[in-house]
Design an enzyme around this catalytic site. Sequence first.
Site, PDB file in Angstrom:
ATOM      1  N   HIS A  10     -36.865   1.863   0.463  1.00 25.53           N
ATOM      2  CA  HIS A  10     -37.460   1.688  -0.854  1.00 25.53           C
ATOM      3  C   HIS A  10     -36.850   0.464  -1.524  1.00 25.53           C
ATOM      4  O   HIS A  10     -35.647   0.215  -1.395  1.00 25.53           O
ATOM      5  CB  HIS A  10     -37.211   2.909  -1.743  1.00 25.53           C
ATOM      6  N   CYS A  19     -45.188   7.346  -0.305  1.00 23.29           N
ATOM      7  CA  CYS A  19     -44.077   6.814   0.492  1.00 23.29           C
ATOM      8  C   CYS A  19     -43.501   7.891   1.418  1.00 23.29           C
ATOM      9  O   CYS A  19     -43.358   7.669   2.622  1.00 23.29           O
ATOM     10  CB  CYS A  19     -42.985   6.254  -0.418  1.00 23.29           C
ATOM     11  N   GLU A  60     -33.660   5.259   3.140  1.00 24.68           N
ATOM     12  CA  GLU A  60     -33.992   6.678   3.074  1.00 24.68           C
ATOM     13  C   GLU A  60     -33.493   7.434   4.308  1.00 24.68           C
ATOM     14  O   GLU A  60     -33.700   7.012   5.435  1.00 24.68           O
ATOM     15  CB  GLU A  60     -35.507   6.851   2.928  1.00 24.68           C
TER      16      GLU A  60
END
Length: 213
Positions: free
Chosen positions: A165, A142, A79
């Site tokens: 993730h 998250c 991410e």
Amino acid sequence: MILLTGFEPFGGQSGNPSWEAAVRARTILRGEGLAVEAVELPCVFGEAATALGEALEALEPELVVCVGQAGGRDRVSLERIAINCDDAPIPDNAGNQPVDCDVVTDGPAAYFSSLPVKAALGAVTMAGIPAEVSQTAGTYVCNHTFYALMHALASRPGARGGFVHVPYDPGQVPAGSAAPSMPVASMAEAVAVVVRTSLAHSTDLRLAAGSTH
């Protein structure tokens, strides 16, 4: 000190591969002589950030990699950015379902990961594990945790962190479903590669890893 985190099960699942991957990655990295701890976070808005903050205070890590499940994705997602927005499509494990709320009141609109996500992309791919740089961590717990992490690290000079993730593990996919999955062993190795790459690179590589939509 390196801190890895994963989440408890949520959404009716009996397990969460993010936590299993964090635990396995801890074992791998400890075997290489690194000081690593792993902490399981609750899948609850607010409580996840609090538990993470307590771990940061207790351990004072130089590197933090938080891991979460992104069911439906077919690869490990590194991410890039966390946004200051809680907008839950489903309730969390405590029944909370915030809509259009700040993660941190009056906090910046977003934080970028301080991990070398593009260098890690190359390294994870070279290890034979499908990976991508992701431009969204969603707006569920998250992203909430990712934003809280980066907000906390903003006041900890020298400490770096980010979010990864992982897909479903094969045991989560019902028979006959076409949902993608990945063995937890591969997820764990990917997390370990991210840690190794982050320790080796203080700055990121410059290469195209964006998206058109």
